[in-house]
Design an enzyme around this catalytic site. Structure first.
Site, mmCIF file in Angstrom:
data_model
loop_
_atom_site.group_PDB
_atom_site.id
_atom_site.type_symbol
_atom_site.label_atom_id
_atom_site.label_comp_id
_atom_site.label_asym_id
_atom_site.label_seq_id
_atom_site.Cartn_x
_atom_site.Cartn_y
_atom_site.Cartn_z
ATOM 1 N N ASP A 158 0.812 -1.215 0.000
ATOM 2 C CA ASP A 158 0.000 0.000 0.000
ATOM 3 C C ASP A 158 0.846 1.265 0.000
ATOM 4 O O ASP A 158 2.062 1.213 0.248
ATOM 5 C CB ASP A 158 -0.967 0.001 1.199
ATOM 6 C CG ASP A 158 -0.315 -0.515 2.493
ATOM 7 O OD1 ASP A 158 0.922 -0.424 2.610
ATOM 8 O OD2 ASP A 158 -1.035 -1.006 3.360
ATOM 9 N N ASN A 187 -7.236 -4.077 14.129
ATOM 10 C CA ASN A 187 -8.615 -4.366 13.719
ATOM 11 C C ASN A 187 -8.668 -5.489 12.680
ATOM 12 O O ASN A 187 -9.692 -5.701 12.047
ATOM 13 C CB ASN A 187 -9.267 -3.095 13.162
ATOM 14 C CG ASN A 187 -8.535 -2.553 11.939
ATOM 15 O OD1 ASN A 187 -7.627 -3.201 11.422
ATOM 16 N ND2 ASN A 187 -8.925 -1.392 11.468
ATOM 17 N N HIS A 210 -6.934 -5.681 9.869
ATOM 18 C CA HIS A 210 -6.708 -5.338 8.458
ATOM 19 C C HIS A 210 -5.415 -5.964 7.942
ATOM 20 O O HIS A 210 -4.479 -6.227 8.707
ATOM 21 C CB HIS A 210 -6.770 -3.824 8.209
ATOM 22 C CG HIS A 210 -5.626 -3.016 8.702
ATOM 23 N ND1 HIS A 210 -5.716 -1.669 8.972
ATOM 24 C CD2 HIS A 210 -4.328 -3.341 8.985
ATOM 25 C CE1 HIS A 210 -4.557 -1.210 9.369
ATOM 26 N NE2 HIS A 210 -3.691 -2.198 9.401
ATOM 27 N N GLU A 241 -9.438 -2.418 5.338
ATOM 28 C CA GLU A 241 -10.051 -2.228 6.645
ATOM 29 C C GLU A 241 -11.275 -3.135 6.782
ATOM 30 O O GLU A 241 -11.778 -3.661 5.779
ATOM 31 C CB GLU A 241 -10.457 -0.746 6.792
ATOM 32 C CG GLU A 241 -9.292 0.243 6.669
ATOM 33 C CD GLU A 241 -8.406 0.303 7.913
ATOM 34 O OE1 GLU A 241 -8.263 -0.729 8.608
ATOM 35 O OE2 GLU A 241 -7.837 1.371 8.183
HETATM 36 P P1 PGA Z 1 2.190 -2.360 12.484
HETATM 37 O O1 PGA Z 1 1.054 -2.338 11.385
HETATM 38 O O2 PGA Z 1 3.182 -3.357 12.013
HETATM 39 O O3 PGA Z 1 2.714 -0.969 12.501
HETATM 40 O O4 PGA Z 1 1.534 -2.759 13.756
HETATM 41 C C1 PGA Z 1 0.583 -3.543 10.893
HETATM 42 C C2 PGA Z 1 -0.537 -3.272 9.942
HETATM 43 O O5 PGA Z 1 -1.260 -2.274 10.134
HETATM 44 O O6 PGA Z 1 -0.711 -4.047 9.001
#
Ligand code: PGA
Length: 265
Positions: A67, A137, A139, A144
Protein backbone atom coordinates in the site's frame (compact mmCIF):
# COMPACT_ATOMS: atom_id res chain seq x y z
CA UNK A 1 -2.20 -22.50 8.28
CA UNK A 2 1.19 -23.17 9.69
CA UNK A 3 1.12 -21.35 13.03
CA UNK A 4 4.51 -20.91 14.62
CA UNK A 5 4.71 -19.45 18.12
CA UNK A 6 8.14 -18.06 18.95
CA UNK A 7 9.71 -16.73 22.10
CA UNK A 8 9.89 -13.08 21.09
CA UNK A 9 9.88 -10.59 18.25
CA UNK A 10 13.58 -11.21 17.59
CA UNK A 11 12.84 -14.87 16.81
CA UNK A 12 9.95 -13.81 14.57
CA UNK A 13 12.35 -11.61 12.60
CA UNK A 14 15.02 -14.31 12.37
CA UNK A 15 12.53 -16.97 11.25
CA UNK A 16 10.91 -14.62 8.73
CA UNK A 17 14.28 -13.66 7.32
CA UNK A 18 15.30 -17.31 6.91
CA UNK A 19 12.05 -18.00 5.10
CA UNK A 20 12.74 -15.24 2.58
CA UNK A 21 16.42 -16.22 2.26
CA UNK A 22 15.37 -19.80 1.50
CA UNK A 23 12.98 -18.65 -1.18
CA UNK A 24 15.60 -16.42 -2.83
CA UNK A 25 18.10 -19.27 -2.55
CA UNK A 26 15.88 -21.53 -4.67
CA UNK A 27 14.35 -18.78 -6.82
CA UNK A 28 16.69 -15.78 -7.13
CA UNK A 29 14.20 -13.92 -9.34
CA UNK A 30 11.33 -14.34 -6.88
CA UNK A 31 8.59 -11.74 -6.73
CA UNK A 32 8.13 -10.59 -3.14
CA UNK A 33 5.14 -8.77 -1.72
CA UNK A 34 6.28 -6.45 1.07
CA UNK A 35 4.66 -4.65 3.99
CA UNK A 36 5.43 -1.51 5.98
CA UNK A 37 4.65 -0.58 9.61
CA UNK A 38 6.43 -1.41 12.84
CA UNK A 39 6.26 -5.18 12.60
CA UNK A 40 8.55 -5.86 9.61
CA UNK A 41 11.28 -3.43 10.74
CA UNK A 42 13.22 -6.13 12.58
CA UNK A 43 12.76 -8.53 9.66
CA UNK A 44 14.22 -5.97 7.25
CA UNK A 45 17.22 -5.46 9.56
CA UNK A 46 17.89 -9.22 9.42
CA UNK A 47 17.60 -9.23 5.63
CA UNK A 48 19.99 -6.27 5.33
CA UNK A 49 22.47 -8.03 7.54
CA UNK A 50 22.13 -11.31 5.57
CA UNK A 51 22.66 -9.39 2.32
CA UNK A 52 25.76 -7.67 3.71
CA UNK A 53 27.15 -11.08 4.61
CA UNK A 54 26.34 -12.33 1.08
CA UNK A 55 23.94 -14.91 2.49
CA UNK A 56 21.18 -13.62 0.23
CA UNK A 57 20.92 -11.50 -2.88
CA UNK A 58 17.99 -9.45 -4.18
CA UNK A 59 19.71 -8.64 -7.48
CA UNK A 60 17.15 -10.48 -9.57
CA UNK A 61 14.18 -10.09 -7.24
CA UNK A 62 11.17 -7.87 -7.79
CA UNK A 63 9.06 -6.38 -5.00
CA UNK A 64 5.50 -5.10 -4.77
CA UNK A 65 4.42 -3.28 -1.64
CA UNK A 66 0.96 -3.63 -0.22
CA UNK A 67 0.00 0.00 0.00
CA UNK A 68 0.82 3.68 -0.21
CA UNK A 69 -0.85 6.83 1.09
CA UNK A 70 -2.66 9.20 -1.23
CA UNK A 71 -1.50 12.80 -0.99
CA UNK A 72 2.01 12.00 0.21
CA UNK A 73 4.73 12.40 -2.39
CA UNK A 74 7.16 9.49 -2.85
CA UNK A 75 10.05 11.67 -1.65
CA UNK A 76 8.22 12.72 1.55
CA UNK A 77 9.62 11.15 4.72
CA UNK A 78 6.24 9.62 5.63
CA UNK A 79 5.63 7.91 2.29
CA UNK A 80 5.91 4.16 2.26
CA UNK A 81 8.32 4.58 -0.66
CA UNK A 82 10.65 6.49 1.70
CA UNK A 83 10.14 3.91 4.45
CA UNK A 84 11.10 1.10 2.08
CA UNK A 85 14.12 2.98 0.77
CA UNK A 86 15.32 3.74 4.28
CA UNK A 87 14.63 0.37 5.90
CA UNK A 88 15.46 -1.98 3.06
CA UNK A 89 16.01 -0.97 -0.54
CA UNK A 90 19.02 1.34 0.00
CA UNK A 91 20.71 -1.28 2.12
CA UNK A 92 20.40 -4.33 -0.11
CA UNK A 93 21.42 -5.09 -3.68
CA UNK A 94 17.96 -4.77 -5.23
CA UNK A 95 17.56 -2.79 -8.46
CA UNK A 96 15.43 0.27 -7.67
CA UNK A 97 13.54 -0.23 -10.95
CA UNK A 98 12.33 -3.58 -9.66
CA UNK A 99 10.61 -2.08 -6.61
CA UNK A 100 6.95 -1.17 -6.96
CA UNK A 101 4.41 0.53 -4.74
CA UNK A 102 0.83 1.47 -5.62
CA UNK A 103 1.74 5.15 -5.87
CA UNK A 104 0.48 7.95 -8.07
CA UNK A 105 3.20 8.91 -10.52
CA UNK A 106 3.40 12.16 -12.49
CA UNK A 107 0.06 13.49 -11.32
CA UNK A 108 -1.73 10.28 -12.25
CA UNK A 109 -5.29 9.90 -10.94
CA UNK A 110 -5.40 7.60 -7.91
CA UNK A 111 -8.30 5.84 -9.63
CA UNK A 112 -5.93 4.64 -12.36
CA UNK A 113 -3.28 3.25 -10.00
CA UNK A 114 -5.12 0.07 -8.98
CA UNK A 115 -5.70 -1.41 -12.45
CA UNK A 116 -2.16 -0.46 -13.48
CA UNK A 117 -0.70 -2.11 -10.37
CA UNK A 118 -2.70 -5.30 -10.91
CA UNK A 119 -1.44 -5.44 -14.50
CA UNK A 120 2.13 -4.94 -13.37
CA UNK A 121 1.89 -7.75 -10.82
CA UNK A 122 0.44 -10.02 -13.51
CA UNK A 123 3.21 -9.06 -15.95
CA UNK A 124 5.82 -9.95 -13.32
CA UNK A 125 4.33 -13.44 -13.10
CA UNK A 126 2.42 -12.93 -9.84
CA UNK A 127 3.70 -12.72 -6.28
CA UNK A 128 5.63 -15.72 -4.95
CA UNK A 129 5.63 -14.71 -1.31
CA UNK A 130 3.58 -11.98 0.30
CA UNK A 131 4.76 -10.63 3.66
CA UNK A 132 1.91 -9.31 5.83
CA UNK A 133 1.51 -7.55 9.14
CA UNK A 134 -1.91 -7.34 10.73
CA UNK A 135 -3.72 -4.31 12.12
CA UNK A 136 -5.30 -4.31 15.57
CA UNK A 137 -8.61 -4.37 13.72
CA UNK A 138 -7.53 -7.33 11.57
CA UNK A 139 -6.71 -5.34 8.46
CA UNK A 140 -4.17 -6.65 5.96
CA UNK A 141 -2.63 -4.01 3.75
CA UNK A 142 -5.11 -1.18 4.23
CA UNK A 143 -8.06 -3.50 3.72
CA UNK A 144 -10.05 -2.23 6.65
CA UNK A 145 -12.92 -4.19 8.22
CA UNK A 146 -15.83 -4.70 5.79
CA UNK A 147 -13.49 -4.60 2.77
CA UNK A 148 -14.77 -6.88 0.05
CA UNK A 149 -13.08 -10.24 0.35
CA UNK A 150 -12.78 -10.17 -3.45
CA UNK A 151 -11.34 -6.67 -3.66
CA UNK A 152 -8.50 -5.65 -5.98
CA UNK A 153 -5.97 -2.82 -5.69
CA UNK A 154 -7.97 0.35 -5.13
CA UNK A 155 -8.48 3.48 -3.04
CA UNK A 156 -9.46 2.81 0.53
CA UNK A 157 -10.57 5.19 3.30
CA UNK A 158 -8.69 4.46 6.52
CA UNK A 159 -10.61 3.83 9.74
CA UNK A 160 -10.27 6.39 12.50
CA UNK A 161 -8.38 3.84 14.61
CA UNK A 162 -5.84 3.20 11.85
CA UNK A 163 -5.35 6.95 11.45
CA UNK A 164 -4.88 7.24 15.25
CA UNK A 165 -2.39 4.34 15.28
CA UNK A 166 -0.29 5.98 12.58
CA UNK A 167 -0.52 9.54 13.95
CA UNK A 168 2.91 9.29 15.59
CA UNK A 169 4.55 9.33 12.13
CA UNK A 170 3.12 12.73 11.22
CA UNK A 171 4.34 15.92 12.95
CA UNK A 172 1.35 17.84 11.71
CA UNK A 173 -1.88 15.85 12.21
CA UNK A 174 -3.52 17.92 9.45
CA UNK A 175 -1.02 16.51 6.95
CA UNK A 176 -1.91 12.93 7.81
CA UNK A 177 -3.64 11.18 4.92
CA UNK A 178 -6.99 9.50 5.44
CA UNK A 179 -6.86 7.71 2.10
CA UNK A 180 -4.54 5.09 0.69
CA UNK A 181 -4.20 2.79 -2.27
CA UNK A 182 -3.96 -0.80 -1.18
CA UNK A 183 -3.66 -4.18 -2.80
CA UNK A 184 -7.06 -5.81 -2.50
CA UNK A 185 -7.83 -8.91 -0.52
CA UNK A 186 -8.14 -10.96 -3.72
CA UNK A 187 -4.79 -9.55 -4.86
CA UNK A 188 -3.18 -10.73 -1.62
CA UNK A 189 -4.89 -14.11 -1.88
CA UNK A 190 -3.40 -14.58 -5.38
CA UNK A 191 0.10 -14.73 -3.89
CA UNK A 192 1.45 -18.26 -4.07
CA UNK A 193 2.53 -18.12 -0.46
CA UNK A 194 1.84 -15.83 2.49
CA UNK A 195 3.97 -15.01 5.51
CA UNK A 196 2.08 -13.18 8.25
CA UNK A 197 4.01 -11.64 11.14
CA UNK A 198 2.44 -10.41 14.38
CA UNK A 199 4.12 -9.31 17.59
CA UNK A 200 2.86 -7.72 20.81
CA UNK A 201 -0.26 -7.96 23.00
CA UNK A 202 -2.10 -5.38 21.00
CA UNK A 203 -2.33 -7.86 18.13
CA UNK A 204 -3.63 -10.77 20.23
CA UNK A 205 -7.32 -10.23 19.54
CA UNK A 206 -6.86 -9.71 15.80
CA UNK A 207 -4.70 -12.83 15.62
CA UNK A 208 -7.24 -14.92 17.53
CA UNK A 209 -10.21 -13.69 15.50
CA UNK A 210 -8.40 -14.14 12.20
CA UNK A 211 -7.07 -17.63 12.88
CA UNK A 212 -9.83 -19.13 15.02
CA UNK A 213 -12.85 -16.94 14.34
CA UNK A 214 -15.35 -17.22 11.50
CA UNK A 215 -14.47 -16.05 8.01
CA UNK A 216 -15.70 -12.48 7.97
CA UNK A 217 -14.95 -9.17 6.31
CA UNK A 218 -15.13 -7.71 9.84
CA UNK A 219 -11.73 -9.35 10.43
CA UNK A 220 -10.18 -9.15 6.93
CA UNK A 221 -7.22 -11.37 7.80
CA UNK A 222 -9.66 -14.25 8.46
CA UNK A 223 -9.70 -14.74 4.66
CA UNK A 224 -6.24 -16.29 5.03
CA UNK A 225 -7.97 -19.40 6.35
CA UNK A 226 -8.90 -19.96 2.68
CA UNK A 227 -5.31 -19.78 1.42
CA UNK A 228 -3.40 -22.99 0.77
CA UNK A 229 -0.01 -21.86 1.98
CA UNK A 230 0.15 -19.50 4.90
CA UNK A 231 2.83 -19.35 7.59
CA UNK A 232 1.96 -17.27 10.66
CA UNK A 233 4.90 -16.19 12.84
CA UNK A 234 3.82 -15.00 16.27
CA UNK A 235 5.60 -14.00 19.43
CA UNK A 236 4.17 -15.20 22.75
CA UNK A 237 2.23 -11.97 23.29
CA UNK A 238 0.52 -11.96 19.91
CA UNK A 239 -0.35 -15.65 20.41
CA UNK A 240 -1.66 -15.14 23.94
CA UNK A 241 -5.39 -15.21 23.10
CA UNK A 242 -5.29 -18.26 20.83
CA UNK A 243 -7.52 -20.94 22.29
CA UNK A 244 -5.68 -23.77 20.56
CA UNK A 245 -2.17 -22.57 21.33
CA UNK A 246 -1.12 -25.92 22.70
CA UNK A 247 -2.26 -27.70 19.56
CA UNK A 248 -0.23 -25.36 17.31
CA UNK A 249 2.85 -26.03 19.43
CA UNK A 250 2.20 -29.75 19.26
CA UNK A 251 1.89 -29.56 15.45
CA UNK A 252 5.28 -27.83 15.24
CA UNK A 253 6.86 -30.48 17.49
CA UNK A 254 5.48 -33.22 15.26
CA UNK A 255 6.80 -31.46 12.16
CA UNK A 256 10.24 -31.24 13.73
CA UNK A 257 10.13 -34.96 14.46
CA UNK A 258 9.21 -35.72 10.87
CA UNK A 259 12.08 -33.57 9.60
CA UNK A 260 14.53 -35.31 11.94
CA UNK A 261 13.33 -38.68 10.66
CA UNK A 262 13.74 -37.46 7.09
CA UNK A 263 17.23 -36.24 7.95
CA UNK A 264 16.44 -32.61 7.05
CA UNK A 265 17.72 -31.08 10.28
P1 PGA B 1 2.19 -2.36 12.48
O1 PGA B 1 1.05 -2.34 11.38
O2 PGA B 1 3.18 -3.36 12.01
O3 PGA B 1 2.71 -0.97 12.50
O4 PGA B 1 1.53 -2.76 13.76
C1 PGA B 1 0.58 -3.54 10.89
C2 PGA B 1 -0.54 -3.27 9.94
O5 PGA B 1 -1.26 -2.27 10.13
O6 PGA B 1 -0.71 -4.05 9.00
Amino acid sequence: MDIIILKDSEQVAITGSRHIQNLLGTKPDAVLGLATGRTPLALYKKLVSACEKKMVSFRDATTFNLDEYIGVRPEDMQSYRSYMRRELFENIDIRPNNTFLPECVDGESPFDVGPRYEERIRAAGGIDLQVLGIGQNGHIGFNEPTSSLRSRTRIKTLTRETVANNRQYFDDPDSQPQLAITMGIATIMDAREILLLATGDEKAEAVQQSIEGPLSSLWPASILQMHERVTVLLDESAASSLERRDYYRWVQDQKQLLLVQKGDT
